[in-house]
Design a protein around this motif. Structure first.
Motif, PDB file in Angstrom:
ATOM      1  N   ASP A  79      -1.460   6.817  -4.749  1.00 21.13           N
ATOM      2  CA  ASP A  79      -1.338   7.308  -3.385  1.00 21.13           C
ATOM      3  C   ASP A  79      -0.698   6.295  -2.451  1.00 21.13           C
ATOM      4  N   GLN A  80      -0.752   5.016  -2.828  1.00 23.47           N
ATOM      5  CA  GLN A  80      -0.118   3.994  -2.000  1.00 23.47           C
ATOM      6  C   GLN A  80       1.356   3.812  -2.358  1.00 23.47           C
ATOM      7  N   LYS A  81       1.662   3.859  -3.654  1.00 27.11           N
ATOM      8  CA  LYS A  81       3.010   3.552  -4.118  1.00 27.11           C
ATOM      9  C   LYS A  81       3.952   4.756  -4.099  1.00 27.11           C
ATOM     10  N   ASN A  82       3.416   5.982  -3.964  1.00 24.00           N
ATOM     11  CA  ASN A  82       4.289   7.153  -4.062  1.00 24.00           C
ATOM     12  C   ASN A  82       5.344   7.206  -2.961  1.00 24.00           C
ATOM     13  N   ILE A  83       5.090   6.518  -1.847  1.00 28.94           N
ATOM     14  CA  ILE A  83       6.072   6.520  -0.762  1.00 28.94           C
ATOM     15  C   ILE A  83       7.382   5.874  -1.221  1.00 28.94           C
ATOM     16  N   SER A  84       7.273   4.853  -2.094  1.00 31.55           N
ATOM     17  CA  SER A  84       8.465   4.179  -2.603  1.00 31.55           C
ATOM     18  C   SER A  84       9.261   5.100  -3.515  1.00 31.55           C
ATOM     19  N   ASN A  85       8.562   5.812  -4.414  1.00 29.74           N
ATOM     20  CA  ASN A  85       9.242   6.747  -5.308  1.00 29.74           C
ATOM     21  C   ASN A  85       9.853   7.910  -4.532  1.00 29.74           C
ATOM     22  N   ALA A  86       9.135   8.403  -3.530  1.00 30.23           N
ATOM     23  CA  ALA A  86       9.653   9.507  -2.723  1.00 30.23           C
ATOM     24  C   ALA A  86      10.891   9.077  -1.934  1.00 30.23           C
ATOM     25  N   TYR A  87      10.872   7.838  -1.447  1.00 33.62           N
ATOM     26  CA  TYR A  87      11.967   7.332  -0.615  1.00 33.62           C
ATOM     27  C   TYR A  87      13.293   7.331  -1.366  1.00 33.62           C
ATOM     28  N   VAL A  88      13.261   6.930  -2.650  1.00 33.42           N
ATOM     29  CA  VAL A  88      14.511   6.856  -3.421  1.00 33.42           C
ATOM     30  C   VAL A  88      14.782   8.151  -4.180  1.00 33.42           C
ATOM     31  N   SER A  89      13.987   9.204  -3.904  1.00 31.75           N
ATOM     32  CA  SER A  89      14.151  10.477  -4.617  1.00 31.75           C
ATOM     33  C   SER A  89      14.463  11.628  -3.673  1.00 31.75           C
ATOM     34  N   GLY A  90      15.052  11.305  -2.529  1.00 32.78           N
ATOM     35  CA  GLY A  90      15.504  12.366  -1.625  1.00 32.78           C
ATOM     36  C   GLY A  90      14.874  12.362  -0.257  1.00 32.78           C
ATOM     37  N   MET A  91      13.718  11.705  -0.091  1.00 33.53           N
ATOM     38  CA  MET A  91      13.069  11.700   1.217  1.00 33.53           C
ATOM     39  C   MET A  91      13.919  10.970   2.260  1.00 33.53           C
ATOM     40  N   ASN A 103      10.303   0.118   5.838  1.00 36.13           N
ATOM     41  CA  ASN A 103       9.479  -1.055   6.115  1.00 36.13           C
ATOM     42  C   ASN A 103       8.312  -0.715   7.027  1.00 36.13           C
ATOM     43  N   TYR A 104       8.568   0.174   8.001  1.00 35.96           N
ATOM     44  CA  TYR A 104       7.498   0.536   8.937  1.00 35.96           C
ATOM     45  C   TYR A 104       6.407   1.351   8.251  1.00 35.96           C
ATOM     46  N   PHE A 105       6.767   2.155   7.234  1.00 34.70           N
ATOM     47  CA  PHE A 105       5.731   2.863   6.471  1.00 34.70           C
ATOM     48  C   PHE A 105       4.765   1.850   5.858  1.00 34.70           C
ATOM     49  N   THR A 106       5.329   0.797   5.282  1.00 34.64           N
ATOM     50  CA  THR A 106       4.514  -0.262   4.684  1.00 34.64           C
ATOM     51  C   THR A 106       3.723  -1.005   5.750  1.00 34.64           C
ATOM     52  N   THR A 107       4.387  -1.306   6.869  1.00 30.97           N
ATOM     53  CA  THR A 107       3.734  -2.061   7.940  1.00 30.97           C
ATOM     54  C   THR A 107       2.555  -1.299   8.529  1.00 30.97           C
ATOM     55  N   LEU A 108       2.733  -0.003   8.784  1.00 36.77           N
ATOM     56  CA  LEU A 108       1.640   0.793   9.363  1.00 36.77           C
ATOM     57  C   LEU A 108       0.482   0.941   8.381  1.00 36.77           C
ATOM     58  N   PHE A 109       0.799   1.101   7.103  1.00 36.19           N
ATOM     59  CA  PHE A 109      -0.259   1.131   6.087  1.00 36.19           C
ATOM     60  C   PHE A 109      -1.032  -0.186   6.101  1.00 36.19           C
TER      61      PHE A 109
END
Length: 554
Positions: A79-91, A103-109
């Motif tokens: 649930d933490q790392k899926n943002i990285s996979n989603a980012y390079v897969s069309g998001m 970077n801000y997604f990571t920073t806010l988390f």
């Protein structure tokens, strides 16, 4: 009562065990010795050579506590790392994220994580881990599924913040629970296996995203990256709910459905015999006393200086080289596979030798290499690829370091929870700005000084671990500690050898034979088990004035 598959046969009471010790499910035949085959196989898994009763108990503990914590930590990673996979897969393209939004997604988390770390530990003073962890896991699972409906970066900023707030309960609390149930020779392997679940989940997330992108992209009007959040949520929810029944809390207050009253007594005596203290209420006074000791700063320096750098941005480097979406998600999993294998090898060595701080230092060397190469940058492709993979050899650093901390601070259960929580607060406070400044997404894949900064922090980390070891040994000499048969440094009066058939009433009444309890046996010679030679005996004589009748060395 415990449930299947953890309980077989009839319920055995302590009264029955007192009349016939052989009916005890954890009965160890006198004089039992492991075969040569068991001795050999125990190199890979310690419980194989244990006596039958203790082996049965440890296996049961592994099936219940360890397996659940692995699944729980797996969903945290997913649930933490899926943002990285989603980012390079069309998001990135769908939400038009062409600045530093990633970077801000990571920073806010991280901001949510640092804010929640210490308060979540305070909640444990009046709420069981078996309530707190599942409640927060369910909360962040709902947030993850909602992220599939994101239409802008702002929505993800809010959900990522509260997701970090909820996930902050996991690492320090689970580490504290593991340290409350296992012996030193069992610790490193379990911690590494639990921690390597993170790498396994990262691998699984990459393959999962590849499969989803290939098979579900566009299904029912949802993009592949949206399906990733939905599927992750469906995986996480049943695991979160199961935590209410499977998390065992601590030996003194466990209510897990697979633990019987006999298990509870056995667990308490087992931990007492190796010198580990039980849970105590955390008061305001005790909380502030943490900061009067050397322990907090000697722990926090290496803990908060751990920033990997090398290997973390491999998928962005592959994207810049125009690798396909599938390869961007799958190639970085090579490092995760390496970390699983090397992590277990280090754990086996750690449990056999008890070289905790030494192996933690060794784990930092691959990071030093990787950040040095990527800092130089202008190197052949193969060397650059290796610099992104080789650091994963040392990814069990935290496991080795926390096994070391669990033993150094074995006399204070709450301290073992609060220090990682405080450490997480400082680490995430630092990590909230460091990636944005050192590894900005718009500079990917080349970061002019980011890898050099991570290189310098790895050297600080290395020095910090050694300083922590030096202060611990100074504390050993100052307090006159002795090493017990489990390899832990304890006060002479905490050298126990309580019979495993002792009842809770006898424990509460103090009817326990204490080897080394000077205060209660000050008029008699004291038999000391596993004290290190004449120096250990002299420590007891100086602290008590009591003559030691016999000293057994390991």
């Amino acid at each position: 009562m415990a449930i299947w598959p953890f309980k077989r046969g009839k319920v055995v009471t302590m009264e029955m065990i007192a009349q016939d010790p052989t009916c005890d499910p954890y009965y160890d035949p006198p004089g039992w010795k492991p075969s040569k085959l068991r001795e050999t196989l125990s190199i890979f898994w310690d419980s194989i050579k244990k006596p039958p009763g203790e082996r049965r108990y440890v296996n049961k503990l592994d099936r219940g506590l360890l397996v659940y914590l692995m699944f729980s930590y797996m969903i945290k990673s997913l649930d933490q790392k899926n943002i990285s996979n989603a980012y390079v897969s069309g998001m990135k393209e769908d939400l038009k994220l062409y600045g530093n939004e990633y970077n801000y997604f990571t920073t806010l988390f991280n901001c949510g994580y640092l804010i929640g770390s210490v308060p979540n530990q305070m909640f444990l003073s009046f709420m069981r881990p078996s309530y707190l962890i599942p409640i927060l896991e369910t909360f962040w699972t709902i947030l993850v599924m909602l992220q599939s409906r994101a239409s802008s970066a702002k929505f993800l900023y809010v959900t990522r913040f509260f997701q970090g707030l909820a996930e902050s309960v996991c690492y320090p609390t689970m580490m504290m629970i593991i340290g409350s149930w296992y012996k030193p020779e069992e610790m490193a392997k379990r911690v590494v296996i639990w921690d390597m679940t993170w790498s396994g989940a990262s691998m699984f997330s990459g393959y999962l995203q590849s499969a989803i992108y290939t098979n579900l992209n566009g299904a029912r009007g949802y993009a592949g990256w949206q399906w990733l959040f939905i599927v992750d949520g469906c995986i996480s929810l049943p695991i979160a709910i199961a935590g209410f029944f499977l998390i065992p809390d601590f030996p003194e207050n466990t209510r897990a459905i697979y633990m019987t009253e006999r298990d509870k007594i056995y667990s308490i005596v087992r931990m007492r015999n190796i010198g580990k203290k039980g849970i105590r209420k955390m008061t305001i006074r005790r909380f502030f006393e943490i900061f009067r000791s050397w322990r907090w700063w000697a722990f926090l320096v290496p803990y908060s200086a751990y920033i990997t750098g090398a290997g973390d941005y491999m998928n962005l480097w592959l994207e810049a080289l125009d690798y396909s979406v599938v390869l961007r998600n799958e190639l970085p999993t090579i490092g995760n596979a390496v970390s699983i294998v090397t992590g277990y090898i280090f754990a086996v060595i750690s449990d056999i030798t008890l070289w905790r701080w030494q192996l933690a230092c060794i784990c930092l060397l691959p990071y030093i290499f990787g950040n040095l190469v990527l800092g130089i940058w202008n190197v052949p492709f193969g060397l650059k690829f290796a610099a992104n993979v080789i650091p994963f050899i040392g990814s069990s650093f935290f496991s080795q370091f926390m096994a070391f901390v669990s033993e150094v601070f074995q006399d204070d259960t709450e301290l073992r929870g609060y220090l990682p929580a405080i450490g997480n607060t400082i680490w995430y406070c630092q990590y909230a700005w460091f990636p944005v400044v050192a590894f900005p997404a718009d500079k990917a894949p080349h970061y002019p000084w980011g890898y050099w900064g991570a290189f310098a922090l790895a050297l600080v980390n290395l020095a910090g671990i050694y300083v922590c070891h030096l202060f611990h040994m100074r504390d050993v000499r100052k307090r006159g500690l002795v090493k017990n048969k489990a390899g832990l440094w304890v006060l002479p009066e905490d050298l126990y050898d309580t019979p495993m058939t002792m009842s809770l009433d006898d424990l509460d009444d103090g009817n326990v034979e204490l080897y080394g309890n000077i205060k209660e046996k000050s008029d008699a010679n004291v038999k000391v088990i596993a004290v290190e030679g004449d120096e250990g005996a002299d420590n007891i004589r100086r602290s008590s004035g009591v003559e030691v009748s016999r000293v057994l060395t390991e």
